[in-house]
Design an enzyme around this catalytic site. Structure first.
Site, PDB file in Angstrom:
ATOM      1  N   GLY A 179       0.959  -1.416  -0.307  1.00 30.57           N
ATOM      2  CA  GLY A 179       0.224   0.161  -0.136  1.00 30.57           C
ATOM      3  C   GLY A 179       0.946   1.535  -0.352  1.00 30.57           C
ATOM      4  O   GLY A 179       2.000   1.098  -0.651  1.00 30.57           O
ATOM      5  N   CYS A 180       0.100   2.340   0.378  1.00 24.64           N
ATOM      6  CA  CYS A 180       0.356   4.033  -0.375  1.00 24.64           C
ATOM      7  C   CYS A 180       2.129   4.228   0.831  1.00 24.64           C
ATOM      8  O   CYS A 180       2.688   4.807   0.697  1.00 24.64           O
ATOM      9  CB  CYS A 180      -0.369   4.383   0.357  1.00 24.64           C
ATOM     10  SG  CYS A 180      -1.561   4.732  -1.029  1.00 24.64           S
TER      11      CYS A 180
END
Length: 357
Positions: free
Chosen positions: A153-154
């Site tokens: 993810g980010c």
């Protein structure tokens, strides 16, 4: 003999985005999907307040110059393309965009000096992996050690930097090439409610590449920190579906982040007794996320100017976004103590301290 770990520095950092701006075409596509006129008005207001001016996609324009959702575009098929077609597009475009970012490093990149390759990407899967594809295209030695950080993810951009730092601390001669490449625009879905459409409104494609070593130059990388929020695992989800990766991004995320970051324990973990440092590189996950961080830390709005600029020019490029923020700081010659913080599934925050001189 001096056995203390060497100072580790991010010597150089470069970025790349495609040349196809899809932000306005997405808004034009999404708006009529909301049947209720009040919801359309709400979506229009939120889009106008998003702080985003441009988002970029590897998906090419149609022969008539239209966007991927226009007739003849990538998404112009009944029910949208299956995940297999999206992964085929990832296998084609992700290496190309990553190569652009590495190429932008210029003389800072010498394939003969690279000993390790750390790659972060959560928007696609291919085997042999994106790391092996890049190693071959870049002409890296067959003995280069590779780490692939996938589907995190980010905040994976932070994890990639921390991994590179650990490598150099254990091997003074190591020269680590760090690459993040994300193709978020491969995962459009047929949503017809404001929340998922506003989530898709934020995401974009981008890549970043950096060199981490014990050599002088660039910014010094310090200790890392991790903070997982309790009872938050449903707030950000990234599920693999038959029609791409399905994003769940709850409207509760900014409030939960603000509450968590304002807590004394979190601030002690991230900043110690000194409080927030002068340089704050915050993941540009959306305007509301940046507002939440600003208020939680009680900092001047200008403290997040680099993050807001990245959000405006590029949108949220998942794990590459935080590297874009750091690249902007390095390009403008920012100096002082700093911390880079990114947020993602879990809900969790990942951070790394740095010093720019």
């Amino acid at each position: 003999m001096n056995s203390s770990p060497p100072p580790v520095r991010l010597n150089a950092l470069a970025t790349a985005v495609p040349d196809h701006d899809i932000h306005r075409p997405f808004i034009d596509w999404a708006t009529p999907r909301l049947a209720d006129t009040r919801l359309r008005a709400l979506f229009a207001r939120m889009a106008a307040r998003s702080g985003i001016e441009h988002r970029w996609s590897v998906l090419p324009p149609t022969p008539a110059g239209g966007s991927p959702v226009a007739p003849g575009g990538f998404y112009d098929v009944p029910g949208l393309p299956p995940t297999s077609a999206r992964m085929a597009a990832y296998a084609q475009h992700a290496p190309d965009l990553a190569m652009q970012a590495v190429g932008a490093l210029g003389d800072a990149f010498d394939p003969g000096r690279i000993t390790h390759l750390v790659t972060a990407s959560c928007t696609g899967f291919v085997a042999p992996g994106i790391d092996q594809i890049l190693a071959r295209r870049l002409g890296l030695s067959a003995t280069v050690e590779r780490v692939l950080i996938g589907f995190m993810g980010c905040y994976a951009g932070i994890t990639a930097l921390r991994t590179a730092r650990h490598i150099v601390r254990s091997d003074r001669e190591a020269v680590v090439l760090v690459v993040s490449v994300e193709l978020s625009t491969l995962h459009l879905s047929l949503a017809d409610q404001p929340e998922p459409l506003l989530a898709m409104l934020q995401f974009s494609d981008g890549a970043a590449a950096g060199i981490v070593s014990a050599a002088p130059g660039g910014i010094a990388l310090g200790e890392g920190a991790s903070l997982a929020l309790t009872d938050s695992e449903e707030l950000i989800r990234w599920d693999i579906g038959d029609k791409g990766f399905e994003m769940v991004l709850s409207g509760e995320v900014p409030g939960r982040l603000r509450e968590a970051l304002a807590a004394p324990g979190a601030q002690q973990l991230l900043f110690g007794d000194a409080g927030p440092p002068p340089l704050l590189a915050v993941h540009a996950g959306g305007r509301s996320v940046l507002d939440a961080v600003e208020h939680a830390l009680a900092v001047h709005p200008e403290a997040l100017a680099d993050s807001r600029s990245v959000l405006s020019r590029f949108g949220n490029m998942s794990s590459a976004t935080i590297l874009f923020v750091l690249a902007d700081m390095m390009a403008r010659g920012a100096t002082g103590q700093g911390i880079a913080i990114a947020f993602g599934p879990g809900l969790a925050a990942e951070a790394i301290r740095f010093a720019a001189s």
